[in-house]
Design a protein around this motif. Structure first.
Motif, PDB file in Angstrom:
ATOM      1  N   GLN A   1     -11.638  36.236   1.867  1.00 61.56           N
ATOM      2  CA  GLN A   1     -11.962  35.825   0.596  1.00 61.56           C
ATOM      3  C   GLN A   1     -11.202  36.768  -0.186  1.00 61.56           C
ATOM      4  O   GLN A   1     -11.063  36.474  -1.509  1.00 61.56           O
TER       5      GLN A   1
ATOM      6  N   ASP B   1     -13.653  37.955   5.768  1.00 57.48           N
ATOM      7  CA  ASP B   1     -14.051  36.901   5.675  1.00 57.48           C
ATOM      8  C   ASP B   1     -13.016  35.648   5.069  1.00 57.48           C
ATOM      9  O   ASP B   1     -13.945  34.918   4.625  1.00 57.48           O
TER      10      ASP B   1
ATOM     11  N   ARG C   1     -15.468  31.331   0.714  1.00 56.29           N
ATOM     12  CA  ARG C   1     -15.786  31.702   2.418  1.00 56.29           C
ATOM     13  C   ARG C   1     -16.382  30.894   2.699  1.00 56.29           C
ATOM     14  O   ARG C   1     -16.912  29.105   2.783  1.00 56.29           O
TER      15      ARG C   1
ATOM     16  N   ASP D   1     -12.076  43.271   2.833  1.00 47.97           N
ATOM     17  CA  ASP D   1     -13.166  42.079   3.385  1.00 47.97           C
ATOM     18  C   ASP D   1     -12.779  41.522   4.501  1.00 47.97           C
ATOM     19  O   ASP D   1     -11.472  41.122   4.329  1.00 47.97           O
TER      20      ASP D   1
ATOM     21  N   LYS E   1     -24.450  33.649  -6.806  1.00 49.10           N
ATOM     22  CA  LYS E   1     -23.777  34.931  -6.637  1.00 49.10           C
ATOM     23  C   LYS E   1     -23.006  35.088  -8.596  1.00 49.10           C
ATOM     24  O   LYS E   1     -23.037  36.779  -8.220  1.00 49.10           O
TER      25      LYS E   1
END
Ligand code: UDP
Ligand code: MG
Length: 233
Positions: A95, A93, A195, A91, A127
């Protein structure tokens, strides 16, 4: 050559930091590599930032979607244009941690695909809970024992991607789909970070309802997969 594929949807603050960390790791690994950013219709400055990164790092390639088409489409397009014999996805981001890439590449020597298991996930409680439920139901219904199929940090030998036919949402089922084609998959524990910049692109509906319907499709595919051995005599 290693091709790193990164789906990007409004991640302007994260990209420069990611590039610095990623290039540090890839250079240390030695050998040839390329980094493919797939811009999935970003409406912030992500695209301009990527262009800037390409000026600094010549190994950067940019694929641009006309509009937001989803993470599976971004991976799929990356798989198609990748030039490397090995493919790594993560990803944008921050993370996922690029420092985990070397151990994934090492593990890939003995199998066709390696998927990351975020043992200590650093996500909001809602989440974490929805993902726990999703993983449990996913494993139950699809007859799998995959701890974390949603982690984008994965590594593949390019050959196991050539015949994959992906549909929206299917990036969550890649270990199962690759296994179904007869390839060997393995798990590696990876780190995970909260994040810091930008927002998650998935709400509960996107995280639970669609993936559940996708799961029914994948379970069906698994049950109805053609299995036959043949010889011409
Ligand atoms: N992403 C994308 N298209 C989308 C949604 C997400 O390219 O339609 C990218 C996003 O920019 C990020 C990665 O996919 O690099 C994972 O998204 P996100 O971090 O929002 O997912 P989460 O970690 O919340 O599951
Ligand atoms: Mg994320």
């Amino acid at each position: 050559m290693i091709s790193v594929i990164i789906p990007v949807y409004n991640e302007e603050e994260n990209l420069p930091i990611l590039a610095e960390r990623l290039f540090f790791v890839l250079r240390k690994l030695g050998g040839e590599f390329e980094v493919i950013f797939v811009d999935d219709g970003s409406t912030d400055k992500s695209l301009a930032v990527m262009r800037g990164l390409r000026d600094t790092y010549p190994q950067v390639r940019i694929i641009k979607f006309e509009r937001n088409c989803g993470q599976t489409a971004a991976f799929d397009c990356g798989f198609k244009v990748a030039k490397g014999a090995m493919v790594v996805t993560l990803d944008a981001d921050l993370q996922n941690d690029p420092n985990d890439i070397p151990k994934m590449i090492e593990k890939l020597k003995n199998c066709d695909m390696v998927y990351g298991w975020r043992r200590k996930r650093r996500d909001p409680l809602l989440k974490l809970i929805s993902s726990k439920i999703a993983n449990y139901i996913r494993n139950k219904l699809s007859g799998e024992d995959i701890k974390d199929t949603g982690c984008s940090l994965k590594a593949y030998k390019k050959d196991c991607l050539n015949n994959l036919k992906l549909y929206n949402g299917m990036h969550r089922f890649l270990p199962t789909l690759v296994k179904l084609e007869g390839f060997k998959v393995a798990e590696v524990e990876v780190s995970h970070h909260p994040r810091k910049y930008g927002k998650s692109k998935y709400n509960v509906r996107k995280r639970l309802i669609w993936p559940f319907l996708d799961l029914l499709a994948v379970s069906w595919m698994k049950k109805r997969h053609l299995r036959y051995e043949w010889e011409e005599i």
